[in-house]
Every structure is written in structure tokens, then in C-alpha cells.
Design a protein around this motif. Structure first.
Motif, short mmCIF file in Angstrom:
data_model
loop_
_atom_site.label_atom_id
_atom_site.label_comp_id
_atom_site.label_asym_id
_atom_site.label_seq_id
_atom_site.Cartn_x
_atom_site.Cartn_y
_atom_site.Cartn_z
N ASN A 125 -6.74 6.84 8.82
CA ASN A 125 -7.72 5.92 8.24
C ASN A 125 -7.34 5.43 6.85
OD1 ASN A 125 -9.31 6.11 10.46
ND2 ASN A 125 -10.82 7.48 9.56
N CYS A 126 -6.30 5.97 6.26
CA CYS A 126 -5.92 5.64 4.88
C CYS A 126 -5.47 4.18 4.78
CB CYS A 126 -4.80 6.58 4.43
SG CYS A 126 -4.25 6.28 2.74
N ILE A 127 -5.97 3.48 3.74
CA ILE A 127 -5.55 2.09 3.53
C ILE A 127 -4.52 1.97 2.41
CG2 ILE A 127 -7.75 1.17 4.39
CD1 ILE A 127 -8.35 0.51 1.34
N GLY A 128 -4.16 3.09 1.80
CA GLY A 128 -3.10 3.07 0.80
C GLY A 128 -3.51 2.56 -0.57
N CYS A 129 -4.78 2.75 -0.94
CA CYS A 129 -5.28 2.20 -2.21
C CYS A 129 -4.94 3.09 -3.41
CB CYS A 129 -6.79 2.01 -2.14
SG CYS A 129 -7.73 3.55 -2.01
N GLU A 130 -4.64 4.35 -3.19
CA GLU A 130 -4.28 5.34 -4.23
C GLU A 130 -5.43 5.70 -5.18
OE1 GLU A 130 0.01 5.19 -5.72
OE2 GLU A 130 -0.37 3.10 -5.15
N ALA A 131 -6.65 5.33 -4.83
CA ALA A 131 -7.79 5.67 -5.69
C ALA A 131 -7.93 7.19 -5.86
CB ALA A 131 -9.08 5.09 -5.11
N CYS A 132 -7.66 7.92 -4.79
CA CYS A 132 -7.77 9.39 -4.84
C CYS A 132 -6.79 9.96 -5.86
CB CYS A 132 -7.53 9.98 -3.46
SG CYS A 132 -6.02 9.36 -2.67
N GLY A 133 -5.58 9.45 -5.86
CA GLY A 133 -4.57 9.95 -6.78
C GLY A 133 -4.91 9.64 -8.22
N ILE B 18 -14.44 9.77 -3.94
CA ILE B 18 -14.01 8.40 -4.20
C ILE B 18 -13.43 7.71 -2.97
CG2 ILE B 18 -11.58 8.60 -4.94
CD1 ILE B 18 -12.49 6.95 -7.43
N CYS B 19 -12.92 8.45 -2.02
CA CYS B 19 -12.31 7.83 -0.84
C CYS B 19 -13.40 7.27 0.07
CB CYS B 19 -11.44 8.82 -0.06
SG CYS B 19 -10.73 8.03 1.41
N ALA B 20 -13.36 5.95 0.28
CA ALA B 20 -14.38 5.29 1.09
C ALA B 20 -14.01 5.25 2.56
CB ALA B 20 -14.58 3.87 0.57
N HIS B 21 -12.92 5.92 2.94
CA HIS B 21 -12.43 5.80 4.31
C HIS B 21 -12.40 7.12 5.07
CE1 HIS B 21 -11.53 1.57 3.67
NE2 HIS B 21 -11.24 1.95 2.44
N GLY B 22 -13.02 8.13 4.50
CA GLY B 22 -13.15 9.41 5.21
C GLY B 22 -11.84 10.10 5.51
N VAL B 23 -10.86 9.91 4.65
CA VAL B 23 -9.53 10.48 4.91
C VAL B 23 -9.44 11.95 4.49
CG1 VAL B 23 -7.07 10.24 4.33
CG2 VAL B 23 -8.49 8.20 4.59
N LEU B 24 -10.19 12.30 3.46
CA LEU B 24 -10.04 13.63 2.85
C LEU B 24 -11.22 14.53 3.19
CD1 LEU B 24 -9.00 12.19 -0.63
CD2 LEU B 24 -7.48 12.90 1.22
N ALA B 25 -10.96 15.82 3.28
CA ALA B 25 -12.03 16.77 3.60
C ALA B 25 -11.74 18.09 2.89
CB ALA B 25 -12.10 16.99 5.10
N PRO C 67 0.83 -1.20 0.00
CA PRO C 67 0.00 0.00 0.00
C PRO C 67 0.87 1.26 0.00
CG PRO C 67 -0.52 -1.44 1.88
CD PRO C 67 0.73 -1.95 1.25
N LYS C 68 0.39 2.28 -0.71
CA LYS C 68 1.07 3.58 -0.67
C LYS C 68 0.07 4.57 -0.08
CE LYS C 68 4.44 2.75 -4.26
NZ LYS C 68 3.86 1.66 -5.03
N PHE C 69 0.38 5.04 1.10
CA PHE C 69 -0.54 5.88 1.87
C PHE C 69 -0.42 7.34 1.45
CE2 PHE C 69 0.60 2.14 4.29
CZ PHE C 69 -0.65 1.65 4.68
N VAL C 70 -1.55 8.04 1.57
CA VAL C 70 -1.54 9.44 1.16
C VAL C 70 -0.60 10.23 2.08
CG1 VAL C 70 -3.56 10.16 2.56
CG2 VAL C 70 -3.06 11.32 0.42
N LYS C 71 0.27 11.00 1.44
CA LYS C 71 1.28 11.77 2.18
C LYS C 71 0.88 13.25 2.22
CE LYS C 71 6.25 12.67 1.87
NZ LYS C 71 7.38 12.54 0.95
N ALA D 172 0.62 13.08 -3.33
CA ALA D 172 1.89 12.36 -3.11
C ALA D 172 1.58 11.21 -2.15
CB ALA D 172 2.93 13.29 -2.51
N PHE D 173 2.21 10.06 -2.42
CA PHE D 173 1.99 8.86 -1.61
C PHE D 173 3.32 8.31 -1.13
CE2 PHE D 173 -1.50 9.10 -4.65
CZ PHE D 173 -2.60 8.89 -3.84
N GLU D 174 3.23 7.49 -0.09
CA GLU D 174 4.45 6.82 0.38
C GLU D 174 4.08 5.50 1.05
OE1 GLU D 174 6.34 9.24 3.33
OE2 GLU D 174 4.53 9.37 4.56
#
Ligand code: SF4
Ligand code: SF4
Length: 87
Positions: free
Chosen positions: A64-72, A36-43, A16-20, A81-83
Motif C-alpha cells: 500500500n506504500c505510495i513512497g511519500c517518505e512522511a514516516c521517515g 502519520i501514514c495515511a495508507h495503513g502500511v505500518l503497524a 517515490p521512495k518506498f518504505v524498505k 530505509a527507503f528505495e
């Protein structure tokens, strides 16, 4: 260097690459990533500029990020950016 990995259904591993971060200079506030984020990470976040206010996406619940990169993938402005995370 070992990173945290997840398992696919066939039990093969993936990393997984988590949102940075989100680049507020690139973000136009379209909201696609937040939908698109199903985990409530972004606002949405509003920032006052000289004559107006600008809305852009922000990382509000990084834990809460699972590192799916769908947002990117949905961001046309390539603002993300992800890491991977060290195990
Ligand atoms: S998809 Fe990209 S441009 Fe649209 S709000 Fe999210 S970060 Fe900003
Ligand atoms: S990587 Fe996935 S879980 Fe993390 S913020 Fe993006 S869409 Fe949400």
C-alpha cells in the motif's frame, strides 16, 4: 536505470521512495510514523525480550506504500530505509 515515477499537480515528475525496512534496534515504539501514514502500511509489533516486551513499528502492508517518505521524516530515530522501484 529507470525508476517508477509519479506526477505532481503541475505534471512534473518525481521519484517515490518506498518504505524498505524499519531498524528495530533504533525504533523506540513512539508511534509517530504509524499515525502519520495515511495508507495503513505500518503497524505496531510486540517482541518479547528477557524481562519485558518491547513494542516497535513494522511494515505490515508494504504493497500500500505510495513512497511519500512522511514516516521517515517524522521518525526522530532515523529508523527507516527507503528505495525507489525499478520501472
Ligand atoms: S517514528 Fe521511528 S521510533 Fe517512532 S515508532 Fe516509528 S520507527 Fe519507531
Ligand atoms: S512512505 Fe508514505 S505511504 Fe509509505 S509507509 Fe511511509 S508514510 Fe506510509
Amino acid at each position: 536505470m529507470a525508476y517508477i515515477t509519479g506526477l505532481r499537480r503541475d505534471r512534473s515528475e518525481w521519484t517515490p521512495k518506498f518504505v524498505k525496512s524499519i531498524d528495530s534496534e533504533k525504533c523506540i515504539g513512539c508511534g509517530r510514523c504509524m499515525k502519520i501514514c495515511a495508507h495503513g502500511v505500518l503497524a505496531p509489533k510486540e517482541v518479547d525480550e528477557e524481562d519485558s516486551a518491547k513494542m516497535f513499528a513494522s511494515v505490515s502492508n508494504a504493497e500500500n506504500c505510495i513512497g511519500c517518505e512522511a514516516c521517515g521524516r517524522t521518525c526522530k530515530k532515523k529508523a527507516f530505509a527507503f528505495e525507489p522501484l525499478m520501472a
